[in-house]
Write an enzyme that holds these catalytic residues in place. Structure first.
Site, PDB file in Angstrom:
ATOM      1  N   HIS A  34      27.334  33.213  43.841  1.00 23.62           N
ATOM      2  CA  HIS A  34      26.428  32.056  43.777  1.00 23.62           C
ATOM      3  C   HIS A  34      27.273  30.784  43.865  1.00 23.62           C
ATOM      4  O   HIS A  34      28.506  30.860  43.987  1.00 23.62           O
ATOM      5  CB  HIS A  34      25.583  32.108  42.505  1.00 23.62           C
ATOM      6  CG  HIS A  34      26.375  32.305  41.252  1.00 23.62           C
ATOM      7  ND1 HIS A  34      27.258  31.368  40.769  1.00 23.62           N
ATOM      8  CD2 HIS A  34      26.455  33.357  40.383  1.00 23.62           C
ATOM      9  CE1 HIS A  34      27.820  31.801  39.666  1.00 23.62           C
ATOM     10  NE2 HIS A  34      27.366  33.025  39.405  1.00 23.62           N
ATOM     11  N   GLU A  35      26.593  29.647  43.768  1.00 25.31           N
ATOM     12  CA  GLU A  35      27.297  28.357  43.934  1.00 25.31           C
ATOM     13  C   GLU A  35      28.451  28.176  42.933  1.00 25.31           C
ATOM     14  O   GLU A  35      29.407  27.471  43.219  1.00 25.31           O
ATOM     15  CB  GLU A  35      26.314  27.185  43.783  1.00 25.31           C
ATOM     16  CG  GLU A  35      25.347  27.035  44.939  1.00 25.31           C
ATOM     17  CD  GLU A  35      26.047  26.800  46.274  1.00 25.31           C
ATOM     18  OE1 GLU A  35      27.072  26.102  46.306  1.00 25.31           O
ATOM     19  OE2 GLU A  35      25.568  27.356  47.280  1.00 25.31           O
ATOM     20  N   HIS A  37      30.562  30.552  41.872  1.00 27.82           N
ATOM     21  CA  HIS A  37      31.739  31.190  42.486  1.00 27.82           C
ATOM     22  C   HIS A  37      32.254  30.338  43.654  1.00 27.82           C
ATOM     23  O   HIS A  37      33.463  30.180  43.841  1.00 27.82           O
ATOM     24  CB  HIS A  37      31.371  32.562  43.065  1.00 27.82           C
ATOM     25  CG  HIS A  37      30.897  33.563  42.056  1.00 27.82           C
ATOM     26  ND1 HIS A  37      29.604  34.041  42.027  1.00 27.82           N
ATOM     27  CD2 HIS A  37      31.552  34.193  41.056  1.00 27.82           C
ATOM     28  CE1 HIS A  37      29.490  34.922  41.049  1.00 27.82           C
ATOM     29  NE2 HIS A  37      30.642  35.030  40.443  1.00 27.82           N
ATOM     30  N   GLN A 154      36.183  33.965  27.834  1.00 32.07           N
ATOM     31  CA  GLN A 154      37.030  34.690  28.790  1.00 32.07           C
ATOM     32  C   GLN A 154      38.222  33.817  29.193  1.00 32.07           C
ATOM     33  O   GLN A 154      39.369  34.267  29.222  1.00 32.07           O
ATOM     34  CB  GLN A 154      36.187  35.061  30.010  1.00 32.07           C
ATOM     35  CG  GLN A 154      36.988  35.542  31.201  1.00 32.07           C
ATOM     36  CD  GLN A 154      36.111  36.097  32.299  1.00 32.07           C
ATOM     37  OE1 GLN A 154      35.632  37.215  32.194  1.00 32.07           O
ATOM     38  NE2 GLN A 154      35.881  35.331  33.356  1.00 32.07           N
ATOM     39  N   MET A 185      24.412  28.703  36.455  1.00 26.05           N
ATOM     40  CA  MET A 185      24.362  29.767  37.469  1.00 26.05           C
ATOM     41  C   MET A 185      25.046  31.023  36.945  1.00 26.05           C
ATOM     42  O   MET A 185      26.097  30.955  36.303  1.00 26.05           O
ATOM     43  CB  MET A 185      25.043  29.293  38.730  1.00 26.05           C
ATOM     44  CG  MET A 185      24.270  28.164  39.350  1.00 26.05           C
ATOM     45  SD  MET A 185      24.342  28.202  41.116  1.00 26.05           S
ATOM     46  CE  MET A 185      23.375  26.742  41.474  1.00 26.05           C
ATOM     47  N   SER A 187      25.131  35.543  37.996  1.00 26.31           N
ATOM     48  CA  SER A 187      24.583  36.655  38.797  1.00 26.31           C
ATOM     49  C   SER A 187      23.447  37.325  38.034  1.00 26.31           C
ATOM     50  O   SER A 187      22.539  37.910  38.627  1.00 26.31           O
ATOM     51  CB  SER A 187      25.673  37.667  39.113  1.00 26.31           C
ATOM     52  OG  SER A 187      26.748  37.029  39.754  1.00 26.31           O
ATOM     53  N   ARG A 188      23.474  37.256  36.696  1.00 24.07           N
ATOM     54  CA  ARG A 188      22.446  37.936  35.890  1.00 24.07           C
ATOM     55  C   ARG A 188      21.113  37.179  35.894  1.00 24.07           C
ATOM     56  O   ARG A 188      20.107  37.727  35.446  1.00 24.07           O
ATOM     57  CB  ARG A 188      22.938  38.153  34.457  1.00 24.07           C
ATOM     58  CG  ARG A 188      24.039  39.195  34.366  1.00 24.07           C
ATOM     59  CD  ARG A 188      24.364  39.595  32.938  1.00 24.07           C
ATOM     60  NE  ARG A 188      25.212  40.774  32.886  1.00 24.07           N
ATOM     61  CZ  ARG A 188      26.541  40.757  32.728  1.00 24.07           C
ATOM     62  NH1 ARG A 188      27.185  39.609  32.623  1.00 24.07           N
ATOM     63  NH2 ARG A 188      27.231  41.883  32.687  1.00 24.07           N
TER      64      ARG A 188
HETATM   65  O1  PAF Z   1      34.083  36.604  35.264  1.00 25.20           O
HETATM   66  C1  PAF Z   1      33.993  37.675  35.924  1.00 25.20           C
HETATM   67  O2  PAF Z   1      33.262  37.756  36.919  1.00 25.20           O
HETATM   68  C2  PAF Z   1      34.807  38.879  35.480  1.00 25.20           C
HETATM   69  O3  PAF Z   1      34.888  38.967  34.093  1.00 25.20           O
HETATM   70  C3  PAF Z   1      36.191  38.945  36.117  1.00 25.20           C
HETATM   71  C4  PAF Z   1      37.065  37.766  35.691  1.00 25.20           C
HETATM   72  C5  PAF Z   1      36.071  38.951  37.641  1.00 25.20           C
HETATM   73  C6  PAF Z   1      36.912  40.226  35.697  1.00 25.20           C
HETATM   74  O4  PAF Z   1      36.214  41.352  36.089  1.00 25.20           O
END
Ligand code: PAF
Length: 282
Positions: A34-35, A37, A154, A185, A187-188
């Site tokens: 999506h935008e 990314h 993360q 945004m 993906s879920r």
């Molecule tokens: O943020 C994500 O999409 C995932 O946690 C990652 C960093 C690609 C690791 O699988």
């Protein structure tokens, strides 16, 4: 754009690029782009000679009752989006390529950084993330790697890991990208029904409320936390997983709002768990 699906081919390609003095940027993703990314991709293309986007739905970061099987996938669409953004390489390994039979090694950050927030409701999640990110860094050998601030925990965990393990890579954090109505945004988001999609706005609205309260002088983190929770629980389709007010880097709980503050939320909208956060210096 080249699609590479083996570790060996990716490593040899990166060796060649580095030997020729090219800089390499990595955007790690689980696909269904999506935008958010694409903003990471655009930044990497601006900063580096070569941009590699990894697409790998990492099984080790999903719990047994989580959505690994249902996680949305559309590799063709992802590739055409990446091609139109002038990405050079898509690294798309299979699960057996990343975790071959006999695989036994994991990378784990311990303590407050991984125990609270999403770590409390998703045991083992960050162990899966730090393991796969370490592997991706060893395979793609980038000079820079890009992560969105929506997954703030993360990012904090990966920064800690990179410092602790002396990883020779620059970590570039990127701002949260939102839909025009404020929904972060993800993906879920595609799991949401139209009614749930409207209800999901409660995350951003409660963060906006918190921001206004802080601007008006609120400094009591415990009080603000309860107010945010009450606002979310007032939405019938929402159920709070957590509302936490923490230090942006250490993720330690704050009682008063001073310094680099993060208000982090995880909320179930129906069966879909969404996260969002507000980061500000008070
Ligand atoms: O943020 C994500 O999409 C995932 O946690 C990652 C960093 C690609 C690791 O699988």
């Amino acid at each position: 754009m080249q699609v590479v699906d083996t570790v060996h081919a990716m490593q040899r390609m990166s060796d060649g690029l580095r030997a020729n003095g090219k800089t390499v940027g990595l955007v790690p993703t689980m696909g269904f782009l999506h935008e958010g990314h694409l903003s990471l991709v655009a930044q990497s293309c601006e900063d580096n000679d070569t941009t590699v986007v990894s697409i790998f739905i990492n099984p080790t970061q999903f719990g047994p009752s989580e959505d690994y099987e249902q996680y949305p996938r559309d590799f063709e669409r992802d590739c055409s989006l990446l091609q139109s953004h002038a990405v050079d390489v898509v690294f798309n390994p299979g699960v057996d390529e990343m975790y071959p039979s006999g695989y036994a090694t994991y990378v784990e950050a311990t303590g407050v950084l991984t125990e609270g927030l999403c770590g409390a409701s998703r045991p083992g999640h960050f162990r899966g993330v730090t393991t796969v990110v370490t592997k991706l860094l060893n395979i793609v050998k980038p000079h820079r790697v890009y992560f969105g601030r929506k997954d703030a925990q993360q990012l904090a965990v990966i920064r800690r890991m990179a410092a602790d393990l002396n990883l020779d890579v620059e970590i570039i954090p990127m701002p949260i990208v939102r839909e025009s109505d404020g929904l972060a945004m993800s993906s879920r988001n595609r799991y949401l029904s139209s009614e749930e999609r409207k209800a999901a706005l409660v995350l951003h609205r409660s963060l906006q409320y918190a921001e206004a309260q802080i601007a008006a002088g609120e400094r009591d983190a415990t009080k603000l936390r309860s107010e945010i929770e009450a606002r979310i629980e007032a939405e019938p389709l929402a159920r709070v997983d957590y509302v936490e007010i923490v230090h942006q880097q250490t993720l330690e709980t704050l009682r008063s709002l001073h310094g680099p503050v993060m208000i982090a939320l995880a909320v179930f909208i129906g069966r879909t768990r969404l996260i969002d956060n507000l980061q500000l210096t008070v």
